[in-house]
Design a protein around this motif. Structure first.
Motif, PDB file in Angstrom:
ATOM      1  N   LYS A 146      51.763  27.957  48.699  1.00 32.87           N
ATOM      2  CA  LYS A 146      51.038  28.914  47.721  1.00 32.87           C
ATOM      3  C   LYS A 146      51.371  30.240  47.055  1.00 32.87           C
ATOM      4  O   LYS A 146      50.379  30.508  46.249  1.00 32.87           O
ATOM      5  CB  LYS A 146      50.765  29.523  49.328  1.00 32.87           C
ATOM      6  CG  LYS A 146      49.594  30.214  50.057  1.00 32.87           C
ATOM      7  CD  LYS A 146      49.247  30.962  51.038  1.00 32.87           C
ATOM      8  CE  LYS A 146      48.332  31.533  51.484  1.00 32.87           C
ATOM      9  NZ  LYS A 146      47.751  31.677  52.909  1.00 32.87           N
ATOM     10  N   ALA A 147      52.530  30.564  47.839  1.00 28.29           N
ATOM     11  CA  ALA A 147      52.843  31.034  45.648  1.00 28.29           C
ATOM     12  C   ALA A 147      52.920  30.931  44.772  1.00 28.29           C
ATOM     13  O   ALA A 147      52.340  32.117  43.713  1.00 28.29           O
ATOM     14  CB  ALA A 147      54.413  31.539  46.287  1.00 28.29           C
ATOM     15  N   LEU A 148      52.903  30.243  44.388  1.00 26.06           N
ATOM     16  CA  LEU A 148      52.210  29.472  42.824  1.00 26.06           C
ATOM     17  C   LEU A 148      50.643  29.040  43.293  1.00 26.06           C
ATOM     18  O   LEU A 148      50.474  28.030  42.315  1.00 26.06           O
ATOM     19  CB  LEU A 148      52.763  27.839  42.792  1.00 26.06           C
ATOM     20  CG  LEU A 148      54.433  27.999  42.334  1.00 26.06           C
ATOM     21  CD1 LEU A 148      54.851  27.302  42.376  1.00 26.06           C
ATOM     22  CD2 LEU A 148      54.838  29.112  41.146  1.00 26.06           C
ATOM     23  N   GLY A 149      49.813  29.598  44.379  1.00 24.96           N
ATOM     24  CA  GLY A 149      48.526  29.095  43.981  1.00 24.96           C
ATOM     25  C   GLY A 149      47.883  29.621  43.945  1.00 24.96           C
ATOM     26  O   GLY A 149      48.413  30.978  42.627  1.00 24.96           O
ATOM     27  N   THR A 150      46.448  29.123  43.434  1.00 21.34           N
ATOM     28  CA  THR A 150      44.729  30.453  42.575  1.00 21.34           C
ATOM     29  C   THR A 150      45.254  31.778  42.930  1.00 21.34           C
ATOM     30  O   THR A 150      45.028  32.211  41.838  1.00 21.34           O
ATOM     31  CB  THR A 150      44.117  29.556  42.796  1.00 21.34           C
ATOM     32  OG1 THR A 150      44.254  28.054  42.016  1.00 21.34           O
ATOM     33  CG2 THR A 150      42.789  30.471  42.183  1.00 21.34           C
ATOM     34  N   THR A 151      45.300  32.045  44.231  1.00 23.98           N
ATOM     35  CA  THR A 151      44.976  33.390  44.809  1.00 23.98           C
ATOM     36  C   THR A 151      46.244  34.260  44.313  1.00 23.98           C
ATOM     37  O   THR A 151      46.464  35.136  43.482  1.00 23.98           O
ATOM     38  CB  THR A 151      45.178  33.112  46.620  1.00 23.98           C
ATOM     39  OG1 THR A 151      44.053  32.472  46.937  1.00 23.98           O
ATOM     40  CG2 THR A 151      44.329  34.842  46.544  1.00 23.98           C
ATOM     41  N   ASN A 152      47.551  33.800  44.143  1.00 28.48           N
ATOM     42  CA  ASN A 152      48.373  34.901  44.083  1.00 28.48           C
ATOM     43  C   ASN A 152      48.293  34.829  41.951  1.00 28.48           C
ATOM     44  O   ASN A 152      48.863  35.768  41.702  1.00 28.48           O
ATOM     45  CB  ASN A 152      50.009  34.019  44.440  1.00 28.48           C
ATOM     46  CG  ASN A 152      50.615  34.266  45.504  1.00 28.48           C
ATOM     47  OD1 ASN A 152      49.260  34.662  45.989  1.00 28.48           O
ATOM     48  ND2 ASN A 152      51.611  33.786  45.591  1.00 28.48           N
ATOM     49  N   LEU A 153      47.244  33.362  41.794  1.00 29.70           N
ATOM     50  CA  LEU A 153      47.410  33.994  39.924  1.00 29.70           C
ATOM     51  C   LEU A 153      46.260  35.156  39.543  1.00 29.70           C
ATOM     52  O   LEU A 153      46.554  36.270  38.810  1.00 29.70           O
ATOM     53  CB  LEU A 153      47.319  32.124  39.399  1.00 29.70           C
ATOM     54  CG  LEU A 153      48.377  31.577  39.899  1.00 29.70           C
ATOM     55  CD1 LEU A 153      47.385  29.993  39.109  1.00 29.70           C
ATOM     56  CD2 LEU A 153      49.538  32.060  38.638  1.00 29.70           C
ATOM     57  N   LEU A 154      45.255  34.927  40.681  1.00 23.21           N
ATOM     58  CA  LEU A 154      44.779  36.045  40.912  1.00 23.21           C
ATOM     59  C   LEU A 154      45.474  36.951  40.901  1.00 23.21           C
ATOM     60  O   LEU A 154      44.372  37.690  40.283  1.00 23.21           O
ATOM     61  CB  LEU A 154      43.019  35.357  41.487  1.00 23.21           C
ATOM     62  CG  LEU A 154      42.239  34.279  40.993  1.00 23.21           C
ATOM     63  CD1 LEU A 154      41.510  33.603  42.181  1.00 23.21           C
ATOM     64  CD2 LEU A 154      41.345  35.068  40.030  1.00 23.21           C
ATOM     65  N   LEU A 155      45.567  37.690  41.809  1.00 20.46           N
ATOM     66  CA  LEU A 155      45.827  38.794  41.788  1.00 20.46           C
ATOM     67  C   LEU A 155      47.019  39.020  40.850  1.00 20.46           C
ATOM     68  O   LEU A 155      47.124  40.863  40.619  1.00 20.46           O
ATOM     69  CB  LEU A 155      46.665  38.663  43.315  1.00 20.46           C
ATOM     70  CG  LEU A 155      45.586  38.343  44.415  1.00 20.46           C
ATOM     71  CD1 LEU A 155      47.106  38.101  45.839  1.00 20.46           C
ATOM     72  CD2 LEU A 155      45.303  40.011  44.893  1.00 20.46           C
ATOM     73  N   ARG A 156      48.013  38.277  40.127  1.00 25.59           N
ATOM     74  CA  ARG A 156      48.918  38.715  38.705  1.00 25.59           C
ATOM     75  C   ARG A 156      47.879  39.332  37.759  1.00 25.59           C
ATOM     76  O   ARG A 156      48.087  40.226  37.527  1.00 25.59           O
ATOM     77  CB  ARG A 156      49.471  37.151  38.406  1.00 25.59           C
ATOM     78  CG  ARG A 156      50.726  37.411  37.652  1.00 25.59           C
ATOM     79  CD  ARG A 156      51.518  36.171  37.326  1.00 25.59           C
ATOM     80  NE  ARG A 156      51.023  35.424  36.840  1.00 25.59           N
ATOM     81  CZ  ARG A 156      51.684  34.572  36.763  1.00 25.59           C
ATOM     82  NH1 ARG A 156      52.367  34.021  36.814  1.00 25.59           N
ATOM     83  NH2 ARG A 156      51.393  34.142  34.832  1.00 25.59           N
ATOM     84  N   ALA A 157      47.054  38.553  37.666  1.00 27.90           N
ATOM     85  CA  ALA A 157      46.079  38.933  36.547  1.00 27.90           C
ATOM     86  C   ALA A 157      45.150  40.646  36.635  1.00 27.90           C
ATOM     87  O   ALA A 157      45.404  41.311  36.032  1.00 27.90           O
ATOM     88  CB  ALA A 157      45.011  37.624  36.238  1.00 27.90           C
ATOM     89  N   ALA A 158      45.188  40.247  38.436  1.00 32.75           N
ATOM     90  CA  ALA A 158      44.406  41.315  38.542  1.00 32.75           C
ATOM     91  C   ALA A 158      45.235  42.906  37.472  1.00 32.75           C
ATOM     92  O   ALA A 158      45.205  43.506  37.886  1.00 32.75           O
ATOM     93  CB  ALA A 158      43.704  42.081  40.191  1.00 32.75           C
ATOM     94  N   SER A 159      46.998  42.640  38.689  1.00 37.33           N
ATOM     95  CA  SER A 159      47.521  43.394  38.210  1.00 37.33           C
ATOM     96  C   SER A 159      47.952  43.942  36.347  1.00 37.33           C
ATOM     97  O   SER A 159      48.465  44.898  35.963  1.00 37.33           O
ATOM     98  CB  SER A 159      49.027  43.315  38.956  1.00 37.33           C
ATOM     99  OG  SER A 159      49.442  42.120  38.930  1.00 37.33           O
ATOM    100  N   GLU A 160      47.802  42.713  35.794  1.00 42.09           N
ATOM    101  CA  GLU A 160      48.286  42.735  34.558  1.00 42.09           C
ATOM    102  C   GLU A 160      47.207  43.622  33.436  1.00 42.09           C
ATOM    103  O   GLU A 160      47.560  43.930  33.053  1.00 42.09           O
ATOM    104  CB  GLU A 160      48.063  41.106  34.008  1.00 42.09           C
ATOM    105  CG  GLU A 160      49.463  40.502  34.198  1.00 42.09           C
ATOM    106  CD  GLU A 160      49.561  39.068  34.305  1.00 42.09           C
ATOM    107  OE1 GLU A 160      50.525  38.090  33.686  1.00 42.09           O
ATOM    108  OE2 GLU A 160      48.224  38.796  33.814  1.00 42.09           O
TER     109      GLU A 160
END
Ligand SMILES: Nc1ncnc2c1ncn2[C@@H]1O[C@H](COP(=O)(O)OP(=O)(O)O)[C@@H](O)[C@H]1O
Ligand SMILES: N[C@@H](CC(=O)OP(=O)(O)O)C(=O)O
Length: 597
Positions: free
Chosen positions: A79-93
């Motif tokens: 789950k750590a490498l999942g889409t939701t985490n990537l979306l949250l990463r994009a938001a913080s970037e």
């Protein structure tokens, strides 16, 4: 700004222009009015790794039931490498400041994968814009590519790969690729706009993560259609109407009335699919007070329970990569046994304290309408799984066994006998139900400076915790001393500020890398000596108890130990308190090793 397409999804061309392509002789949901709904929820890793297996599972159920499936955002191996985490990463970037060069222009961002500056031709090539018409003006100027573009592209590429790997029909695939492209364009625009205003509100964050479920469900609907099952994509991103009309919006909490209205709305929406198998987004936000803040990660389980209620389903099935709920985490305790039937209170307690098999809010919604929840394994669909069923202590045990036997699962005589035995055992329990561990815990000890009376001391502490939004997992108090176990989820700076605030009431010590060990069982309150057995076992295994909490919940005995002893303690307690009685050693000689890890 609102999300992209909703409603019916066409696999054949643009979703808004023509109806979905129905495969000839496609399998459909039963239209027999007497057949009942079955809601199946598939988690991120299942959707990510087993999309075609899911189609097989669905086809095995639709002959006798109406099946609705609910999906989470795709994950790869974890789950750590999942889409939701990537979306949250994009938001913080999006909100991360970039250093300015002397000339005032923004320095080129380096490639997250290679570290190469994006201005180099190589890094520019790293953007595989296969569909040329979607390149935005910013993307054509490598120097000005915002950091989040790379993360969006990672999401895009991952979904393209998944679509190509699991959909064979070229027409269905082409329609799906267009959808993925369009959704990723929408995400880029949304994040660019957020960058301009330099703000992402909790509501916007909800909207951003919702894309994960939209993409996963579009892929899943296409896979079902590709496998000859007539399916319809159902997005719930606009299912919650006007916040201002909702009482829940006033105090920011989602009450039962909110959930009841939502159940009815999602049930009605899904029924509109007729004979098509609905593929429903587990995302149902934005909601008042924000989905992430009010429900948290894992919200798809809750939506599936609400849908089961709205459809008056015969059963809610939660499909995972584990056979069900075990007496302990099977990855850590090799001798753990599958539990065939468990009460909602026990399941909720286990999920709060580390065995995150089902989101804790799920049980309440399904069980209050007497809808059984069954945990099943996508890799072992024939297994009976674990049934979470209302507490038999308040009902007749025979009735429970009958109820469990009558749920529309093809239960084998053996499975049924096991369930009946378990129902009887729940009336005459011989051991606790399960043991669980919650890692990454911090213990805060506060000793009063005796400048205020006891109630003022406690009020001060709780007021501070409330301001910092800290949830206390365990607490132990005396008049002048408080010990609390909290999740290690605060950023260091924030934790330092919290400690500084707490120091106004007394001296504070902080202990990191702790773990909460919990023994859970509905009938432990009647088991004389069980707490003694638990703590004796830990003492004999040389596991020090840092903090103790017993009695707050009748079905849970918890203590805090050093995180390094977590797996050892789990195995020790499983062996001494959870082995069937016949396998237990005589009480005086509780064995403390050797262990199987
Ligand atoms: N008591 C328990 N019973 C079953 N699984 C448990 C238990 N405690 C912890 N777990 C872990 O929870 C995980 C849940 O299953 P999984 O399908 O991997 O989750 P997800 O659907 O969130 O991807 C498993 O990896 C399992 O090791
Ligand atoms: N995608 C969301 C929602 C969810 O329910 O996930 P999962 O079913 O994989 O736990 C999350 O990562 O939290």
């Amino acid at each position: 700004m609102s999300g992209s397409s909703s409603g019916s999804y066409s696999s054949s061309s643009s979703p808004s222009s023509s109806p979905p392509r129905t495969p000839p002789n496609a399998y459909q949901n039963s239209i027999d009015p007497s057949s009942r709904w079955l809601v199946q929820k598939y988690g991120g890793t299942s959707v990510g790794k087993f999309a075609v297996n899911i189609a097989d599972i669905v086809s095995s159920y639709i002959e006798s039931n109406k099946v609705a499936i609910v999906c989470s955002a795709r994950s790869g191996s974890t789950k750590a490498l999942g889409t939701t985490n990537l979306l949250l990463r994009a938001a913080s970037e999006t909100l991360r400041r970039r250093p300015m060069t002397q000339s005032g222009s923004v320095t080129p961002v380096s490639n997250v994968m290679t570290g190469t500056p994006t201005s180099s031709p190589r890094a520019a090539d790293a953007y595989p814009w296969t569909l040329g018409q979607t390149i935005s003006p910013m993307a054509r100027q490598p120097d000005s590519v915002p950091e989040f573009y790379k993360t969006v592209d990672l999401i895009r590429q991952e979904h393209f790969n998944a679509a190509r790997a699991s959909v064979q029909d070229p027409v269905i695939l082409q329609g799906l690729e267009l959808e993925i492209e369009r959704d990723c364009d929408w995400l880029r625009s949304f994040l660019s706009a957020s960058q301009v205003i330099d703000e992402i509100s909790p509501r916007s964050k909800d909207t951003i993560i919702g894309l994960g479920e939209r993409l996963a469900c579009k892929i899943m609907a296409a896979v079902l259609r590709d496998q000859g099952i007539d399916a319809e994509y159902v997005s719930l991103e606009s299912i919650v109407p006007d916040f201002d009309d909702l009482e829940a919006a006033e105090d920011g909490t989602l009450d039962q009335e909110f959930y009841d209205r939502l159940s009815r709305a999602v049930g009605e929406r899904v029924k509109q699919c007729g004979p098509r198998v609905p593929v429903v987004t587990g995302f149902f936000g934005p909601v008042p007070g924000s989905l992430l803040q009010q429900v948290g990660r894992g919200y798809t389980d809750l939506l599936s329970a609400l849908l089961a209620v709205g459809l008056e389903a015969a059963e809610l099935q939660i499909w995972k990569e584990v056979d069900g709920i075990f007496t302990a985490d099977p990855r850590k305790v090799p001798t753990a046994r599958l539990i065939s039937i468990i009460s909602p209170a026990e399941a909720a307690e286990l999920t709060y304290y580390g065995s995150e098999v089902v989101h804790p809010f799920t049980m309440e919604q399904a069980i209050r309408r007497r809808i059984p929840i069954r945990i099943k394994n996508v890799e072992n669909p024939r297994g009976g799984g674990t049934v979470i069923h209302p507490d038999p202590a308040e009902e007749d045990a025979t009735q429970v066994a009958e109820d469990v036997g009558s749920v529309p699962e093809p239960a084998s005589p053996l499975a049924l006998a096991m369930l009946q035995a378990r129902a009887t055992e729940m009336h005459h329990p011989r051991h606790p139900t399960a043991v669980t561990i919650k890692d990454h815990i911090i213990v805060l000890n506060i000793n009063s400076n005796r400048k205020s009376v006891s109630h003022g001391f406690l009020a001060g502490i709780f007021g501070t915790l409330d301001r910092f939004g800290v949830v206390v997992d365990l607490i132990s108090t005396s008049e002048v001393h408080v010990s609390m176990a909290i999740e290690d989820a605060l950023a260091k700076k924030l934790l330092d500020r919290l400690v500084k605030e707490l120091q106004k009431t007394g001296s504070v010590s902080v202990h990191h890398d702790m773990a909460i060990l919990s023994l859970v069982g509905k009938h432990m309150r009647n088991m004389i000596g069980i707490a003694g057995r638990m703590f004796t076992t830990l003492a004999q295994g040389k596991v020090n108890i840092e903090m103790l909490s017993q009695g707050a919940s009748e079905i849970n005995i918890s203590c805090v130990i050093d995180g390094r002893n977590a797996v050892k303690a789990l195995n020790l307690i499983h062996q001494s308190c959870l082995q069937p009685p016949e396998a237990l050693p005589a009480p005086k000689s509780i064995a403390v090793g050797p262990w199987l890890f």
